[in-house]
Design a protein around this motif. Sequence first.
Motif, mmCIF file in Angstrom:
data_model
loop_
_atom_site.group_PDB
_atom_site.id
_atom_site.type_symbol
_atom_site.label_atom_id
_atom_site.label_comp_id
_atom_site.label_asym_id
_atom_site.label_seq_id
_atom_site.Cartn_x
_atom_site.Cartn_y
_atom_site.Cartn_z
ATOM 1 N N GLY A 136 -15.732 -12.821 -8.523
ATOM 2 C CA GLY A 136 -16.823 -12.830 -9.441
ATOM 3 C C GLY A 136 -16.785 -11.893 -10.741
ATOM 4 N N ASN A 137 -16.022 -10.976 -10.532
ATOM 5 C CA ASN A 137 -15.896 -9.933 -11.605
ATOM 6 C C ASN A 137 -14.382 -9.795 -12.224
ATOM 7 N N GLY A 138 -13.725 -10.638 -11.912
ATOM 8 C CA GLY A 138 -12.244 -10.228 -12.484
ATOM 9 C C GLY A 138 -11.186 -11.092 -11.670
ATOM 10 N N VAL A 139 -10.006 -10.344 -11.652
ATOM 11 C CA VAL A 139 -8.878 -11.212 -10.968
ATOM 12 C C VAL A 139 -8.162 -10.097 -10.030
ATOM 13 N N ILE A 140 -8.252 -10.073 -8.814
ATOM 14 C CA ILE A 140 -7.282 -9.380 -8.072
ATOM 15 C C ILE A 140 -5.837 -9.481 -8.269
ATOM 16 N N ASP A 141 -5.063 -8.396 -8.677
ATOM 17 C CA ASP A 141 -3.887 -8.687 -8.658
ATOM 18 C C ASP A 141 -2.887 -9.500 -7.422
ATOM 19 N N THR A 142 -3.106 -8.541 -6.611
ATOM 20 C CA THR A 142 -2.625 -9.079 -5.178
ATOM 21 C C THR A 142 -3.824 -8.563 -4.068
ATOM 22 N N LEU A 143 -3.526 -9.577 -3.338
ATOM 23 C CA LEU A 143 -4.607 -9.318 -2.041
ATOM 24 C C LEU A 143 -3.492 -9.374 -0.635
ATOM 25 N N ALA A 144 -3.894 -8.458 -0.030
ATOM 26 C CA ALA A 144 -2.755 -8.368 1.203
ATOM 27 C C ALA A 144 -3.978 -8.123 2.563
ATOM 28 N N LEU A 145 -3.339 -8.022 3.708
ATOM 29 C CA LEU A 145 -3.893 -7.956 4.829
ATOM 30 C C LEU A 145 -3.132 -6.938 5.580
ATOM 31 N N ASP A 146 -3.704 -5.653 6.272
ATOM 32 C CA ASP A 146 -3.033 -4.681 7.025
ATOM 33 C C ASP A 146 -3.114 -5.318 8.549
ATOM 34 N N GLU A 147 -2.412 -4.409 9.329
ATOM 35 C CA GLU A 147 -2.171 -4.914 10.678
ATOM 36 C C GLU A 147 -3.615 -4.679 11.639
ATOM 37 N N ASP A 148 -4.585 -3.979 10.950
ATOM 38 C CA ASP A 148 -5.920 -4.014 11.540
ATOM 39 C C ASP A 148 -6.856 -4.955 10.927
ATOM 40 N N LEU A 149 -6.293 -6.063 10.387
ATOM 41 C CA LEU A 149 -7.054 -7.016 9.649
ATOM 42 C C LEU A 149 -7.890 -6.544 8.464
ATOM 43 N N ARG A 150 -7.857 -5.474 7.970
ATOM 44 C CA ARG A 150 -8.356 -5.089 6.758
ATOM 45 C C ARG A 150 -7.868 -5.431 5.559
ATOM 46 N N PRO A 151 -8.488 -5.945 4.529
ATOM 47 C CA PRO A 151 -8.070 -6.639 3.458
ATOM 48 C C PRO A 151 -7.814 -5.420 2.365
ATOM 49 N N VAL A 152 -6.698 -5.632 1.738
ATOM 50 C CA VAL A 152 -6.095 -4.649 0.813
ATOM 51 C C VAL A 152 -6.077 -5.123 -0.477
ATOM 52 N N VAL A 153 -7.072 -4.768 -1.479
ATOM 53 C CA VAL A 153 -6.945 -4.915 -2.796
ATOM 54 C C VAL A 153 -6.076 -4.197 -3.678
ATOM 55 N N ILE A 154 -5.113 -5.057 -4.249
ATOM 56 C CA ILE A 154 -3.794 -4.141 -4.895
ATOM 57 C C ILE A 154 -4.059 -4.279 -6.228
ATOM 58 N N GLU A 155 -3.938 -3.310 -7.198
ATOM 59 C CA GLU A 155 -4.011 -3.274 -8.772
ATOM 60 C C GLU A 155 -2.828 -2.685 -9.399
ATOM 61 N N PHE A 156 -2.092 -3.426 -10.032
ATOM 62 C CA PHE A 156 -0.939 -3.075 -10.793
ATOM 63 C C PHE A 156 -1.254 -2.579 -12.175
ATOM 64 N N LYS A 157 -0.574 -1.747 -12.833
ATOM 65 C CA LYS A 157 -0.364 -1.492 -14.260
ATOM 66 C C LYS A 157 0.734 -1.215 -14.820
#
Length: 162
Positions: free
Chosen positions: A44-65
């Motif tokens: 809704g407010n932009g584009v997540i560069d990379t979406l990942a999931l860690d071993e505890d099922l936590r989403p990880v939002v990754i931004e690259f520059k």
Amino acid sequence: MKLKFVREISEPNVSEAEIQKEFEENLSVLEENLQYVDSFVRIGNGVIDTLALDEDLRPVVIEFKKPEASGQDALIQVLDYYTWCVENLDWLEERIKKTKPNLLKPDEKLSGDIRVMVIARDFDDRVVRVASALEPDVKLVSYSFFEKSADEIGLTYTVILD
């Protein structure tokens, strides 16, 4: 093992997309068991560069520059995405199930403890201090380039804040 000097390259002609692709193909160097979900996730407010999931099922939002971009701007941007994801956790879970159905078992729920990661060339001390005081957990990763051969550039990284 053979030791060899390599020359660091300060401003190679490398795009943000190339940096992102290399990290996405090697997420385990950043964190063991980090699973790639998707790239360029429109929210809704932009584009997540990379979406990942860690071993505890936590989403990880990754931004690259890219190299000349600001780590401060990247941190603000990823925190904005984090807020949207917290407010839209059900949508995020459905997106993960749709994109990578094998990452979540039918009886598993996505953790609401969303994490963020910023991967940029440099972070000034102020950004590191602010990121260390934040909730959610923020991981800062810097990178640099080196000359592998006449036609190949190497990429290395350092975790600044974990």
